[in-house]
Structures are given as C-alpha cells and as structure tokens.
Design a protein around this motif. Structure first.
Motif, PDB file in Angstrom:
ATOM      1  N   ASN A  17     117.948 128.067 -71.875  1.00  0.00           N
ATOM      2  CA  ASN A  17     116.879 128.221 -70.923  1.00  0.00           C
ATOM      3  C   ASN A  17     116.915 129.528 -69.978  1.00  0.00           C
ATOM      4  O   ASN A  17     118.103 129.680 -69.458  1.00  0.00           O
ATOM      5  N   LYS A  18     115.744 130.049 -69.939  1.00  0.00           N
ATOM      6  CA  LYS A  18     115.673 130.966 -68.729  1.00  0.00           C
ATOM      7  C   LYS A  18     115.232 130.657 -67.500  1.00  0.00           C
ATOM      8  O   LYS A  18     114.442 129.746 -67.417  1.00  0.00           O
ATOM      9  N   ALA A  19     115.911 130.939 -66.157  1.00  0.00           N
ATOM     10  CA  ALA A  19     115.207 130.633 -65.084  1.00  0.00           C
ATOM     11  C   ALA A  19     114.388 131.799 -64.473  1.00  0.00           C
ATOM     12  O   ALA A  19     114.736 133.056 -64.432  1.00  0.00           O
ATOM     13  N   CYS A  20     113.059 131.468 -64.292  1.00  0.00           N
ATOM     14  CA  CYS A  20     111.987 132.626 -64.070  1.00  0.00           C
ATOM     15  C   CYS A  20     111.410 132.364 -62.712  1.00  0.00           C
ATOM     16  O   CYS A  20     111.214 131.176 -62.145  1.00  0.00           O
ATOM     17  N   THR A  21     111.133 133.612 -62.055  1.00  0.00           N
ATOM     18  CA  THR A  21     110.295 133.472 -60.681  1.00  0.00           C
ATOM     19  C   THR A  21     109.275 134.358 -60.689  1.00  0.00           C
ATOM     20  O   THR A  21     109.217 135.333 -61.538  1.00  0.00           O
ATOM     21  N   ASP A  22     108.113 134.223 -60.140  1.00  0.00           N
ATOM     22  CA  ASP A  22     107.066 134.851 -60.071  1.00  0.00           C
ATOM     23  C   ASP A  22     106.791 135.540 -58.696  1.00  0.00           C
ATOM     24  O   ASP A  22     107.137 134.781 -57.823  1.00  0.00           O
ATOM     25  N   SER A  23     106.257 136.607 -58.723  1.00  0.00           N
ATOM     26  CA  SER A  23     106.089 137.364 -57.329  1.00  0.00           C
ATOM     27  C   SER A  23     104.814 138.192 -57.414  1.00  0.00           C
ATOM     28  O   SER A  23     104.638 138.625 -58.745  1.00  0.00           O
ATOM     29  N   TYR A  24     103.751 138.217 -56.522  1.00  0.00           N
ATOM     30  CA  TYR A  24     102.762 139.176 -56.508  1.00  0.00           C
ATOM     31  C   TYR A  24     102.940 140.332 -55.811  1.00  0.00           C
ATOM     32  O   TYR A  24     103.432 140.266 -54.678  1.00  0.00           O
ATOM     33  N   THR A  40     110.231 137.575 -63.204  1.00  0.00           N
ATOM     34  CA  THR A  40     111.628 138.047 -63.368  1.00  0.00           C
ATOM     35  C   THR A  40     112.180 136.913 -63.994  1.00  0.00           C
ATOM     36  O   THR A  40     112.006 135.754 -63.341  1.00  0.00           O
ATOM     37  N   CYS A  41     112.865 136.863 -65.116  1.00  0.00           N
ATOM     38  CA  CYS A  41     113.672 135.969 -65.545  1.00  0.00           C
ATOM     39  C   CYS A  41     115.153 136.360 -65.682  1.00  0.00           C
ATOM     40  O   CYS A  41     115.565 137.194 -66.248  1.00  0.00           O
ATOM     41  N   THR A  42     116.160 135.247 -65.605  1.00  0.00           N
ATOM     42  CA  THR A  42     117.491 135.641 -65.762  1.00  0.00           C
ATOM     43  C   THR A  42     117.867 134.513 -67.026  1.00  0.00           C
ATOM     44  O   THR A  42     117.879 133.341 -66.771  1.00  0.00           O
ATOM     45  N   ASP A  43     118.750 135.085 -67.855  1.00  0.00           N
ATOM     46  CA  ASP A  43     118.966 133.933 -68.842  1.00  0.00           C
ATOM     47  C   ASP A  43     120.655 133.754 -68.355  1.00  0.00           C
ATOM     48  O   ASP A  43     121.116 133.888 -67.364  1.00  0.00           O
ATOM     49  N   ASN A  47     121.569 138.393 -67.566  1.00  0.00           N
ATOM     50  CA  ASN A  47     120.656 139.280 -68.036  1.00  0.00           C
ATOM     51  C   ASN A  47     119.219 139.127 -67.331  1.00  0.00           C
ATOM     52  O   ASN A  47     118.701 138.067 -67.573  1.00  0.00           O
ATOM     53  N   LYS A  48     118.638 140.121 -66.894  1.00  0.00           N
ATOM     54  CA  LYS A  48     117.339 139.988 -66.163  1.00  0.00           C
ATOM     55  C   LYS A  48     116.241 140.814 -67.270  1.00  0.00           C
ATOM     56  O   LYS A  48     116.487 141.708 -67.801  1.00  0.00           O
TER      57      LYS A  48
END
Length: 66
Positions: A17-24, A40-43, A47-48
């Motif tokens: 699973n990837k940990a993802c965050t959203d920004s505007y 932005t996702c980090t595995d 790795n981003k």
C-alpha cells in the motif's frame, strides 16, 4: 506452519500500500492562474510519486500579491 500466498506475504513484509497525501496549489504561468491538485504518494521503500490534476479554483488558497 501455514503456507502464505503472495498477497498475504506482501502484508507481512510491509505491504504494498502507498501512503498518499493531497495538496492544492495555485500555479501562475504567463500571468494566468490555475488551481492544481497534487497527490504525493510514498511506497513502503520511501519512493515518492507525484500526480497533478486540474482542480476547482475554490479549493486553492487565495493569491498572494508579490
């Protein structure tokens, strides 16, 4: 001892699973402002990856004068 399938084994060693965050972000190019959703996702290895999509202008922070 239980035999694991590939999905079960992946969960044991940290999963896939990837940990993802959203920004505007408001982007200005050639005097024209647009709003972008940046994901932005980090595995599990650190790795981003980035994904950029057009977003509704109301989601972006207001413009700041230079």
């Amino acid at each position: 001892m239980k035999t694991l399938n590939a999905i079960e084994a992946a969960a044991v060693v940290g999963g896939t699973n990837k940990a993802c965050t959203d920004s505007y972000e408001r982007i200005v190019v050639g005097g024209v402002a647009s709003c972008r959703l940046i994901t932005t996702c980090t595995d599990k290895h650190g790795n981003k990856t980035y994904q950029v999509k057009t977003a509704d202008a109301s989601k972006c922070p207001p413009s700041v004068a230079p």
